[in-house]
Motif scaffolding. Structure first.
Motif, mmCIF file in Angstrom:
data_model
loop_
_atom_site.group_PDB
_atom_site.id
_atom_site.type_symbol
_atom_site.label_atom_id
_atom_site.label_comp_id
_atom_site.label_asym_id
_atom_site.label_seq_id
_atom_site.Cartn_x
_atom_site.Cartn_y
_atom_site.Cartn_z
ATOM 1 N N SER A 409 0.965 -1.275 -0.191
ATOM 2 C CA SER A 409 -0.120 0.021 0.091
ATOM 3 C C SER A 409 0.948 1.387 -0.138
ATOM 4 O O SER A 409 0.572 2.136 -0.879
ATOM 5 C CB SER A 409 -0.860 -0.190 1.188
ATOM 6 N N TYR A 410 1.963 1.592 1.010
ATOM 7 C CA TYR A 410 2.669 2.613 1.058
ATOM 8 C C TYR A 410 3.360 2.623 -0.336
ATOM 9 O O TYR A 410 3.825 3.925 -0.633
ATOM 10 C CB TYR A 410 3.474 2.405 2.190
ATOM 11 N N ALA A 411 4.150 1.555 -0.615
ATOM 12 C CA ALA A 411 4.982 1.636 -1.835
ATOM 13 C C ALA A 411 4.038 2.251 -3.158
ATOM 14 O O ALA A 411 4.768 2.994 -3.872
ATOM 15 C CB ALA A 411 5.452 0.167 -2.242
ATOM 16 N N LEU A 412 2.856 1.546 -3.551
ATOM 17 C CA LEU A 412 2.092 1.907 -4.357
ATOM 18 C C LEU A 412 1.749 3.450 -4.463
ATOM 19 O O LEU A 412 1.470 4.037 -5.548
ATOM 20 C CB LEU A 412 0.739 1.278 -4.709
ATOM 21 N N VAL A 413 1.282 3.932 -3.014
ATOM 22 C CA VAL A 413 1.110 5.354 -2.755
ATOM 23 C C VAL A 413 2.326 6.347 -3.430
ATOM 24 O O VAL A 413 2.321 7.366 -4.065
ATOM 25 C CB VAL A 413 0.560 5.629 -1.491
ATOM 26 N N ALA A 414 3.438 5.818 -2.601
ATOM 27 C CA ALA A 414 4.856 6.533 -2.891
ATOM 28 C C ALA A 414 5.229 6.652 -4.583
ATOM 29 O O ALA A 414 5.918 7.617 -4.965
ATOM 30 C CB ALA A 414 5.866 5.905 -2.182
ATOM 31 N N PHE A 415 5.029 5.424 -5.285
ATOM 32 C CA PHE A 415 5.834 5.174 -6.580
ATOM 33 C C PHE A 415 4.677 5.084 -7.755
ATOM 34 O O PHE A 415 5.339 5.209 -8.979
ATOM 35 C CB PHE A 415 6.364 4.004 -6.690
ATOM 36 N N THR A 416 3.583 5.318 -7.474
ATOM 37 C CA THR A 416 2.406 5.463 -8.481
ATOM 38 C C THR A 416 1.439 6.557 -8.250
ATOM 39 O O THR A 416 1.613 7.339 -7.140
ATOM 40 C CB THR A 416 1.539 4.005 -8.675
ATOM 41 N N ASP A 417 0.800 6.789 -9.466
ATOM 42 C CA ASP A 417 -0.265 7.909 -9.167
ATOM 43 C C ASP A 417 -1.788 7.472 -9.007
ATOM 44 O O ASP A 417 -2.742 7.798 -9.337
ATOM 45 C CB ASP A 417 -0.322 8.819 -10.723
ATOM 46 N N TRP A 418 -1.681 6.234 -8.474
ATOM 47 C CA TRP A 418 -3.035 5.507 -7.938
ATOM 48 C C TRP A 418 -3.918 6.230 -6.789
ATOM 49 O O TRP A 418 -4.888 6.062 -6.875
ATOM 50 C CB TRP A 418 -2.880 4.026 -7.880
ATOM 51 N N GLY A 419 -3.149 6.918 -6.053
ATOM 52 C CA GLY A 419 -3.549 7.393 -4.650
ATOM 53 C C GLY A 419 -4.443 6.663 -3.843
ATOM 54 O O GLY A 419 -3.538 5.433 -3.671
ATOM 55 N N TYR A 420 -5.570 6.724 -3.448
ATOM 56 C CA TYR A 420 -6.302 5.922 -2.485
ATOM 57 C C TYR A 420 -6.460 4.643 -3.071
ATOM 58 O O TYR A 420 -6.710 3.718 -2.203
ATOM 59 C CB TYR A 420 -7.613 6.640 -1.919
ATOM 60 N N ARG A 421 -6.542 4.444 -4.400
ATOM 61 C CA ARG A 421 -6.900 3.071 -4.840
ATOM 62 C C ARG A 421 -5.816 2.193 -4.671
ATOM 63 O O ARG A 421 -6.007 0.737 -4.651
ATOM 64 C CB ARG A 421 -6.807 3.454 -6.410
ATOM 65 N N SER A 422 -4.603 2.534 -4.265
ATOM 66 C CA SER A 422 -3.424 1.738 -3.719
ATOM 67 C C SER A 422 -3.958 0.746 -2.899
ATOM 68 O O SER A 422 -3.459 -0.209 -2.811
ATOM 69 C CB SER A 422 -2.267 2.601 -3.437
ATOM 70 N N ILE A 423 -4.620 1.458 -1.810
ATOM 71 C CA ILE A 423 -5.131 0.699 -0.604
ATOM 72 C C ILE A 423 -5.951 -0.746 -1.095
ATOM 73 O O ILE A 423 -5.907 -1.704 -0.521
ATOM 74 C CB ILE A 423 -5.654 1.486 0.370
ATOM 75 N N CYS A 424 -6.906 -0.207 -1.999
ATOM 76 C CA CYS A 424 -7.730 -1.258 -2.407
ATOM 77 C C CYS A 424 -7.225 -2.316 -3.195
ATOM 78 O O CYS A 424 -7.396 -3.543 -3.231
ATOM 79 C CB CYS A 424 -8.756 -0.613 -3.381
ATOM 80 N N TYR A 425 -5.970 -1.829 -4.078
ATOM 81 C CA TYR A 425 -5.360 -3.099 -4.787
ATOM 82 C C TYR A 425 -4.535 -4.080 -3.891
ATOM 83 O O TYR A 425 -4.297 -5.335 -4.148
ATOM 84 C CB TYR A 425 -4.397 -2.458 -5.742
ATOM 85 N N ALA A 426 -3.948 -3.296 -2.847
ATOM 86 C CA ALA A 426 -2.981 -4.186 -1.917
ATOM 87 C C ALA A 426 -3.907 -5.316 -1.137
ATOM 88 O O ALA A 426 -3.037 -6.370 -0.935
ATOM 89 C CB ALA A 426 -2.255 -3.316 -1.089
ATOM 90 N N MET A 427 -5.138 -5.006 -0.909
ATOM 91 C CA MET A 427 -5.807 -5.942 -0.094
ATOM 92 C C MET A 427 -5.875 -7.358 -0.679
ATOM 93 O O MET A 427 -5.598 -8.202 0.084
ATOM 94 C CB MET A 427 -7.042 -5.665 0.499
ATOM 95 N N PRO A 428 -6.475 -7.695 -1.811
ATOM 96 C CA PRO A 428 -6.435 -8.845 -2.561
ATOM 97 C C PRO A 428 -5.181 -9.532 -2.824
ATOM 98 O O PRO A 428 -5.191 -10.781 -2.685
ATOM 99 C CB PRO A 428 -7.359 -8.665 -3.866
ATOM 100 N N VAL A 429 -4.196 -8.808 -2.724
ATOM 101 C CA VAL A 429 -2.833 -9.758 -2.988
ATOM 102 C C VAL A 429 -2.741 -10.409 -1.953
ATOM 103 O O VAL A 429 -1.972 -11.474 -1.689
ATOM 104 C CB VAL A 429 -1.726 -8.547 -3.149
ATOM 105 N N GLY A 430 -2.809 -9.681 -0.513
ATOM 106 C CA GLY A 430 -2.577 -10.615 0.622
ATOM 107 C C GLY A 430 -3.268 -11.570 0.884
ATOM 108 O O GLY A 430 -2.775 -12.655 1.254
ATOM 109 N N TRP A 431 -4.762 -11.348 0.405
ATOM 110 C CA TRP A 431 -5.661 -12.629 0.622
ATOM 111 C C TRP A 431 -5.031 -13.972 -0.361
ATOM 112 O O TRP A 431 -5.093 -14.975 0.372
ATOM 113 C CB TRP A 431 -7.132 -12.304 0.005
#
Length: 453
Positions: A409-431
């Motif tokens: 989540s933190y990496a996607l926020v820092a290195f992409t322009d996805w913004g708050y969507r980064s939090i959403c993308y990271a969750m299913p990866v962990g599952w």
């Protein structure tokens, strides 16, 4: 004679149709989880509708800390539940009684200490750990400090609920929660609307409801299962049983606690996007909490089913119960995911959010809901591993999955322009990650060697 008769009347999962038994046992648990979520949902709806979005954000930002304390109660209760289920399955009545009295004393004491400590340090936790914005800090602090003073009731109730579920009695906990939830709804409205107590009113309503739930559950267990009461001349507190309960409960507690800390890290990230996203995320998270109900219900059902049957030495029946539960969990998760996806606008809108906050909440549900079937399936495998006593591995799975989610989540926020969507993308990866780990562990068969009786 009376003890034997009482034990015979206790429902168990050692024989009969596995699918029917798990389904019937799990339904009241799901309904109970639903009622528990009503505590937070009603708070959110009434606060959002009658006070405002800023106040909703103040309550929502406390969620990771409230989840942390609930996690501690659930984790330690889980250890006690595993022992009770396996002793019950093995027919060791005296060991069962000692374990119940020992666990009650231990959990009540821990709950009391955390109530006092939590209430005293609530503001520093919110300010320095969650980095709550100054505008939301006063309301958040008032809500959370009051909430903490009721923690002892959560520990007592969760202990009783764990014991009853381990014995196969899942309906009773539903009735307790029904009473407390209805009371919570009434008190929420009365304290916030006519009385005008604001955000603190929601916290007071929750404490009163939890106290009633704890009291009713104790009265029920002491009467319905009188044979569990310690008798004169018999051991009430066993150091050995306390250590065993902690040995099984601490890994799960640490797992739950670190998960909550991960939620705190995610909440800090959410807070950085501003009050609109805080409100939208709070609303969407409340909706999401309903999506996990089938998964958590089958997790508890499989854990109890596995604990009793492993205690009785019936591995074949344990595996059968897992396979049946996976099918039921997947089907129910898919159905609820569809409801959440297509009804996202209405569901998020219930919390009184609009504009950017509403849009952000809808986006969150659209990105996360389709993958809840993965969560539902792997929770069944976690339930089997926990019921067997393989708690160290399940703790590792959850903790490593959470670490992956936070880092991503933190990496996607820092290195992409996805913004708050980064939090959403990271969750299913962990599952997906923990799903694969649990399948691997199950197939290796190490869980068959973890029985505590």
């Amino acid at each position: 004679m009376e003890e034997t008769k009482a034990m015979d009347q206790t429902k168990n999962m050692l024989s009969g149709n596995a699918t029917k038994q798990i389904f019937v046992f799990t339904l009241p648990i799901m309904a109970g989880f639903f009622l528990q979520q009503l505590y937070n949902t009603v708070d959110g709806i009434i606060v959002g509708q009658f006070i405002g979005e800023a106040e909703l954000a103040s309550i929502g930002t406390c969620a990771p800390l409230t989840i942390l304390f609930i996690a501690l109660a659930l984790g330690l209760s889980t250890g006690s539940g595993i022992i009770v289920a396996q002793y019950f399955g093995a027919g060791k009545d005296e060991e069962l009684k000692i374990s119940v009295s020992t666990s009650f004393i231990m959990l009540a004491a821990i709950g009391l200490v955390l109530s006092l400590v939590g209430g005293m340090i609530s503001q520093p936790l919110l300010k320095y750990v969650l980095a709550v914005p100054e505008a939301q800090l006063p309301d958040a602090s008032r809500y959370f400090s009051i909430y903490c003073y009721g923690l002892v009731f959560q520990f007592v109730y969760n202990f009783v609920a764990a014991v009853l579920r381990a014995l196969g009695d899942s309906k009773a906990t539903l009735y307790f929660l029904l009473v407390s939830s209805v009371l919570n709804i009434i008190l929420d409205y009365v304290f916030i609307v006519p009385c005008g107590f604001g955000v603190p009113g929601a916290a007071v309503a929750t404490i009163i409801s939890q106290a009633v739930s704890a009291l009713v559950s104790i009265l029920y267990m002491s009467r319905r299962y009188a044979y569990l009461k310690p008798q004169k001349g018999r051991t009430v507190f066993s150091k050995e049983k306390c250590i065993l309960a902690l040995k099984l409960g601490i890994p799960t507690t640490l797992q739950q606690a670190v998960v909550s800390c991960g939620h705190i890290a995610i909440q800090r990230l959410v807070n950085s996007f501003g009050v609109e996203f805080m409100s939208g995320f709070t609303a969407a998270s409340r909706v999401e909490s309903y999506l996990v109900i089938p998964a958590l219900g089958f997790n508890t059902g499989v854990s109890t089913f596995s604990g009793q049957n492993i205690g009785a030495g019936n591995i074949k029946r344990t595996i059968e119960g897992l396979h049946k539960s996976v099918f039921m969990a997947a089907a129910s998760s898919i159905l609820l995911s569809m409801v959440a996806f297509f009804g996202a606008t209405a569901l998020v809108g219930f919390f009184g959010v609009e504009g950017d906050a509403l849009s952000m909440g809808i986006t969150y549900l659209h990105l996360v809901a389709p993958l809840f079937v993965i969560f539902g399936i792997y929770q069944c495998y976690v339930g089997l591993l926990q019921g067997s006593g393989d708690v160290m591995f399940t703790a590792f799975c959850t903790l490593s999955s959470l670490a992956l989610r936070c880092i991503l989540s933190y990496a996607l926020v820092a290195f992409t322009d996805w913004g708050y969507r980064s939090i959403c993308y990271a969750m299913p990866v962990g599952w997906c990650y923990v799903f694969l780990l649990c399948i691997w562990r199950y197939r290796r068969g190490k869980w068959k060697e973890k029985a505590v009786v």
